[in-house]
Design an enzyme around this catalytic site. Structure first.
Site, mmCIF file in Angstrom:
data_model
loop_
_atom_site.group_PDB
_atom_site.id
_atom_site.type_symbol
_atom_site.label_atom_id
_atom_site.label_comp_id
_atom_site.label_asym_id
_atom_site.label_seq_id
_atom_site.Cartn_x
_atom_site.Cartn_y
_atom_site.Cartn_z
ATOM 1 N N ASP A 284 0.815 -1.220 0.000
ATOM 2 C CA ASP A 284 0.000 0.000 0.000
ATOM 3 C C ASP A 284 0.847 1.268 0.000
ATOM 4 O O ASP A 284 0.633 2.193 0.797
ATOM 5 C CB ASP A 284 -0.956 -0.006 1.202
ATOM 6 C CG ASP A 284 -1.905 -1.191 1.172
ATOM 7 O OD1 ASP A 284 -2.062 -1.797 0.098
ATOM 8 O OD2 ASP A 284 -2.480 -1.527 2.224
ATOM 9 N N TRP A 378 -1.063 -14.393 3.376
ATOM 10 C CA TRP A 378 -1.704 -13.368 4.213
ATOM 11 C C TRP A 378 -3.173 -13.404 3.818
ATOM 12 O O TRP A 378 -3.564 -12.867 2.797
ATOM 13 C CB TRP A 378 -1.072 -12.014 3.926
ATOM 14 C CG TRP A 378 -1.706 -10.811 4.559
ATOM 15 C CD1 TRP A 378 -3.029 -10.552 4.711
ATOM 16 C CD2 TRP A 378 -1.021 -9.655 5.095
ATOM 17 N NE1 TRP A 378 -3.225 -9.328 5.303
ATOM 18 C CE2 TRP A 378 -2.008 -8.757 5.549
ATOM 19 C CE3 TRP A 378 0.318 -9.306 5.216
ATOM 20 C CZ2 TRP A 378 -1.685 -7.523 6.115
ATOM 21 C CZ3 TRP A 378 0.633 -8.079 5.789
ATOM 22 C CH2 TRP A 378 -0.354 -7.208 6.232
#
Length: 754
Positions: A284, A378
């Site tokens: 991100d 994840w």
């Protein structure tokens, strides 16, 4: 093919077999039957989580109450675990003998041969004279003792053998959500929970910790925070949990010796606190920090200058910038660069085909070939940072059961509601330990009992109707109200066709159970920590059930042509709606998805549609004009940005808002996003905020009445946010990249006041 040891139940022998896809399914079926046979005597009363790999039970005896404990090579964590059960009152030289150690101790050769080769595995043998627990390593011994203590909690103790080991090496949780980080107390409770359920990994990476990320990742933690981290690290060691400290430097890192040295120094500071496992996150972010060659060079440097120098630090974990298939850019070769350049021992995280997705074999084949190693999963569940007005309390399901040999780790990203997240985490522990034997519904019911031992039936009713996310930008959905949904469908079909409703009692019973479960939960002392987290949703759920009953009362009054009864129930339901509105506007307020939503997939639509139908029928029958309320938002998202096409917009109190995504947005030249109103109407003002604010030079705020002719509005910037006073009639509103270059920015908010 996969090599796996299985048990042939009717011959009581162990056999090794090559498993193809068909034999995996066969093993799953046999495993379910065999476990039923093996655990029949005690699984009804015990939640042994995760499910052991192989169990042979020959008999049951009365559970011993007095013990002679013989400890061999047992570490401090296991000693502490044992001291919580065995004491002066239940141990003596004449007690039932229990011998505990690991593979390096002196045990009978026939026992040592049965200890699994897998790291963290263990072997338990029990007879009418003694119990033996042998671990492959220290952690295996710890897990063997965990299982032993669970067995000793039953009235009947099984005689036989357990051979057990995990399918996945690294199993646990990544605290990687956006929003309010967990408190110290919640983290302590979480770490204890991981130890109880044989999870060995806790990745500390809260997005809002400024010393984990920008602007302070280069700086040491303040003394108070460092002290708390030290306590968490020590607690993790007591539970045989690897406390993985993650750093997120990519937002402002400079690829120079100064920042490289700063990162190494931060690692040393964390090492002094007790950290022995590290992760570096590049998710991100935008800009120069996304360079894969520079990322690989930095991690290789950390591996050589830090990991290899220390004798007790585990291989690094990294979260790449392109952490899902949907965001990968094959033409840029990002993943291939990491696969080629990165030290082979460094593990690379992966969320799947999209940011939020379940994992299957095809996913693993694709990513593993790119990065030339097994991906570290994840899994973005039960994280709710993009649907913060919902609780995700349903079963843990959706991931393939044949990927154990293709992953280097599996961690779940939880909700900011730590205690409520335990329901899903309990399932992750079972799944990652023994994939083929995993049963999601069975595990889920056990999890409810674990988090709320006394009031679990009420929690089950609540959780069954609070599991879906509602429409969201990631298009990730979950089953909700599964057994009730067919009944609701039939009810509405009959109602709207003006036919006799045969399942009216079943619908009423469900609403009544919702109300009763809410009262039980709100007054329960079973788990105050959990209740504090879910209380706003339980209050909303109670009102939802009551409004359902009121809707049915209206239907019956209409059938009986009792206008006074009908209008009394109508007014009561409107009052309930007003209370629900107040809760939605005052509880769980946040900048992203504020409010409290419950039962949104099946129950709430059923009540709304039923209410609208009976009110309209009443108005037609008795020539009345009672208001029919609607939660409908008539406006639409207007965009050509692929990342945003599934993003939701909300209308609250005449304010139209785009739910801001958590990820960095990428705008090609002439790309745009905004709103299309249902019709031309008066707009008072518009406000938005993007970061970094330098992107405003490339962005124009424009309005239109037909979507073809656009007018740029005059704006002002204050505190890095942009505002525009409109006070005119318009239909389309957009932010457009008017430059000739791609722009990258994070959307903080975008609102229109009507």
């Amino acid at each position: 093919m996969i090599l796996r040891t299985i048990l042939i139940p009717n011959k009581n022998v162990i056999k090794t077999q090559k498993l193809t896809a068909n034999t995996i399914l066969m093993k799953a079926s046999l495993s379910g039957l065999f476990l039923l046979m093996c655990f029949f005597g005690f699984a009804q009363n015990l939640a042994i989580n995760p499910t052991p790999q192989q169990t042979v039970i020959s008999n049951y005896i009365e559970t011993p109450t007095h013990f002679k404990l013989q400890l061999k090579n047992v570490d401090l964590a296991t000693q502490n675990l044992l001291s919580g059960f065995f004491n002066e009152g239940n141990t003596s030289n004449k007690g039932f003998t229990i011998t505990i150690g690991d593979i390096n101790d002196r045990f009978h050769r026939k026992f040592l041969r049965k200890v699994p080769q897998n790291a963290e595995g263990y072997f338990i043998n029990s007879s009418n004279k003694k119990i033996t627990v042998i671990g492959r390593d220290a952690r295996g011994t710890f897990y063997g003792v965990k299982t032993l203590l669970a067995l000793l909690a039953s009235d009947k103790f099984p005689q036989g053998e357990i051979i057990d080991y995990p399918d996945v090496v690294a199993r646990g949780v990544v605290e990687g959500f956006y929003g309010t980080p967990w408190s110290f107390d919640h983290r302590i409770r979480q770490i204890d929970f991981y130890g109880q359920n044989k999870l060995n990994t806790y990745i500390y990476g809260p997005k809002d910790d400024p010393y984990h990320s920008s602007p302070n990742w280069r700086k040491p933690y303040p003394e108070d925070e460092a002290t708390q981290l030290k306590k968490l690290i020590d607690r993790a060691a007591q539970n045989h949990v690897d406390f993985v400290w993650a750093i997120h430097p990519g937002k402002d890192i400079q690829w120079n010796d100064e920042d490289r040295t700063a990162l190494l120094h931060k690692f040393e500071l964390m090492y002094d606190l007790g950290i022995r496992s590290y992760a570096v996150f590049f998710d991100d972010i935008s800009g120069e920090g996304t360079n894969p060659k520079q990322q690989a060079d930095l991690l290789n440097y950390l591996h050589k200058a830090f990991v290899k120098v220390k004798d007790d630090v585990k291989p690094l974990i990294m979260c790449p910038t392109e952490y899902n298939k949907g965001w990968s850019k094959p033409e840029g070769g990002y993943l291939e660069t990491l696969g080629k350049e990165l030290e082979p021992s460094i593990r690379i995280m992966w969320t799947g085909n999209t940011v939020v997705s379940d994992i299957d074999q095809e996913t693993m084949d694709w990513i593993n070939s790119k990065i030339q190693r097994k991906a570290f999963i994840w899994w973005n569940f039960p994280v709710s940072d993009y649907v913060r007005n919902h609780l995700l309390l349903g079963p843990t399901y959706g991931n393939a059961k044949d990927i154990a040999d293709d992953v280097s780790g599996f961690v779940a990203n939880p909700m900011e509601h730590a205690e409520a997240s335990k329901i899903a985490i309990y399932g992750v522990a079972d799944y990652a330990w023994n994939m083929t034997a995993y049963q999601s519904e069975k595990n889920w019911l056990e999890a409810l009992k674990v988090v709320m031992p006394e009031s679990y039936k009420a929690l089950e009713i609540f959780a069954r109707h609070n599991s879906d996310l509602g429409p969201n930008g990631h298009k990730y959905r979950r089953d909700e109200s599964v057994s009730f949904a067919p009944k609701a469908t039939v009810f509405l079909q009959k109602l709207e066709a003006n036919q006799q409703i045969d399942n009216l009692e079943a619908i009423q019973n469900e609403f009544q159970s919702m109300v009763e479960a809410s009262y039980i939960l709100l007054n329960s002392t079973d788990n105050p920590v959990l209740l504090d987290e879910i209380r706003p949703w339980v209050k909303q759920f109670q009102l939802l059930g009551q409004s359902g009953l009121a809707m049915l009362h209206m239907y019956k009054a209409l059938e009986d042509k009792q206008t006074e009864r009908f209008e009394r129930s109508y007014q009561a339901l409107k009052a309930m709606k007003a209370q629900m509105y107040a809760i939605d506007r005052t509880e769980n307020q946040n900048p992203y998805q504020p409010g409290v939503k419950t039962g949104t997939l099946v129950v709430s639509p059923l009540i709304d549609k039923g209410f609208a139908h009976v009110v309209n029928a009443y108005n037609d029958t008795f020539d009345k004009n009672l208001e029919v309320e609607s939660n409908y938002n008539p406006h639409q998202l207007f965009t050509n940005v692929e990342q945003l096409k599934n993003q939701q917009i909300t209308l609250r109190d005449r304010t139209l808002a785009l739910n801001p995504p958590l990820e960095i947005l990428r705008f090609e030249p002439q790309s745009y996003f905004g709103f299309e109103l249902q019709k031309i109407e008066h707009v008072k003002n518009i406000a938005y905020k993007l970061s970094p604010s330098t992107v405003y030079e490339q962005i124009s705020l424009e309005v239109s009445n037909d979507g073809a002719e656009w007018t740029a509005l005059k704006t002002e910037v204050k505190d890095d946010a942009v505002k525009a006073t409109v006070n005119s009639e318009i239909k389309f509103i957009r932010l457009v990249n008017t430059s000739s270059e791609m722009s990258e920015a994070k959307l903080e908010h975008f609102t229109v006041m009507l």
